[in-house]
Design a protein around this motif. Structure first.
Motif, PDB file in Angstrom:
ATOM      1  N   GLU A 161      -7.322  -6.205  -4.381  1.00  0.00           N
ATOM      2  CA  GLU A 161      -7.127  -5.074  -5.283  1.00  0.00           C
ATOM      3  C   GLU A 161      -5.776  -4.408  -5.070  1.00  0.00           C
ATOM      4  O   GLU A 161      -5.123  -4.016  -6.039  1.00  0.00           O
ATOM      5  N   VAL A 162      -5.320  -4.294  -3.841  1.00  0.00           N
ATOM      6  CA  VAL A 162      -3.987  -3.726  -3.605  1.00  0.00           C
ATOM      7  C   VAL A 162      -2.940  -4.569  -4.327  1.00  0.00           C
ATOM      8  O   VAL A 162      -2.031  -4.035  -4.972  1.00  0.00           O
ATOM      9  N   ARG A 194     -15.050   3.220  -4.015  1.00  0.00           N
ATOM     10  CA  ARG A 194     -14.889   1.913  -3.345  1.00  0.00           C
ATOM     11  C   ARG A 194     -13.515   1.755  -2.704  1.00  0.00           C
ATOM     12  O   ARG A 194     -13.399   1.263  -1.592  1.00  0.00           O
ATOM     13  N   PHE A 195     -12.463   2.155  -3.428  1.00  0.00           N
ATOM     14  CA  PHE A 195     -11.100   1.864  -2.963  1.00  0.00           C
ATOM     15  C   PHE A 195     -10.317   3.089  -2.484  1.00  0.00           C
ATOM     16  O   PHE A 195      -9.226   2.929  -1.931  1.00  0.00           O
ATOM     17  N   ASP A 203     -12.027  -7.644  -3.420  1.00  0.00           N
ATOM     18  CA  ASP A 203     -11.967  -7.142  -2.048  1.00  0.00           C
ATOM     19  C   ASP A 203     -10.735  -6.235  -1.962  1.00  0.00           C
ATOM     20  O   ASP A 203      -9.853  -6.285  -2.831  1.00  0.00           O
ATOM     21  N   PRO A 204     -10.648  -5.387  -0.947  1.00  0.00           N
ATOM     22  CA  PRO A 204      -9.542  -4.424  -0.877  1.00  0.00           C
ATOM     23  C   PRO A 204      -8.145  -5.052  -0.909  1.00  0.00           C
ATOM     24  O   PRO A 204      -7.257  -4.528  -1.602  1.00  0.00           O
ATOM     25  N   TYR A 234     -14.813   3.203  -8.740  1.00  0.00           N
ATOM     26  CA  TYR A 234     -13.578   2.623  -8.204  1.00  0.00           C
ATOM     27  C   TYR A 234     -13.009   3.519  -7.102  1.00  0.00           C
ATOM     28  O   TYR A 234     -12.630   3.036  -6.028  1.00  0.00           O
ATOM     29  N   GLN A 259       0.793  -1.226   0.000  1.00  0.00           N
ATOM     30  CA  GLN A 259       0.000   0.000   0.000  1.00  0.00           C
ATOM     31  C   GLN A 259       0.829   1.282   0.000  1.00  0.00           C
ATOM     32  O   GLN A 259       0.554   2.175  -0.801  1.00  0.00           O
TER      33      GLN A 259
END
Length: 164
Positions: free
Chosen positions: A143-144, A111-112, A139-140, A108, A56
């Motif tokens: 996606e990362v 959401r993120f 899911d987060p 997007y 992240q």
């Protein structure tokens, strides 16, 4: 630029060049610290290896330098020039595709909490749209990981392009 020219740059010059591929200062410094490289393949392998564990914080740092997919990059310099070339196909998409990409970008971000990032080079506008819509279901954590993978692909292409 040749690999010998890169190896001969001072630290600041080499770091500045690497940062045009991805705005991740700790990674760029590590890539530069491993010089000299015998060839471009060795440089790319080192860059890939050092980027393998981006998470992240690295994603956030790099995304600060990326425009939304489908929007024209602002500013000048190597990073903006890269984005213009990489996203050129999206500008030629039919209005319906561009509108769906814009709508997907907003969804997007809601959401993120960050922009949608994808290696646009070599992909059609429809492929980009399909990936955007698919990734909205991630899911987060997944996606990362996908963003980091896409960022590494973009970085590799940009870095290789500096030596083309």
């Amino acid at each position: 630029m040749t690999i010998d020219e890169f190896n001969a740059l001072d630290g600041d010059g080499a770091t500045a060049l690497v940062l045009t591929a991805a705005a991740v200062p700790t990674w760029a410094s590590a890539v530069v610290a491993r010089r000299p490289y015998p060839d471009v393949a060795a440089l790319l392998a080192a860059a890939d290896s050092l980027a393998e564990h981006w998470a992240q914080p690295e994603v956030d740092a790099a995304l600060a330098d990326h425009p939304r997919i489908g929007e024209r990059p602002h500013g000048s310099g190597a990073a903006a020039d890269h984005s213009r070339r990489e996203q050129a196909a999206v500008g030629t998409a039919p209005d319906t595709v561009r509108e769906r990409v814009a709508t997907g970008n907003r969804a997007y971000e809601e959401r993120f909490g960050r922009i949608f990032l994808i290696r646009a080079a070599g992909r059609s506008p429809r492929e980009i749209l399909n990936e955007l819509e698919r990734r909205l279901t991630n899911d987060p954590a997944t996606e990362v990981a996908e963003v980091a993978d896409q960022l590494r692909e973009i970085t590799r292409l940009r870095l290789a392009g500096a030596f083309a």
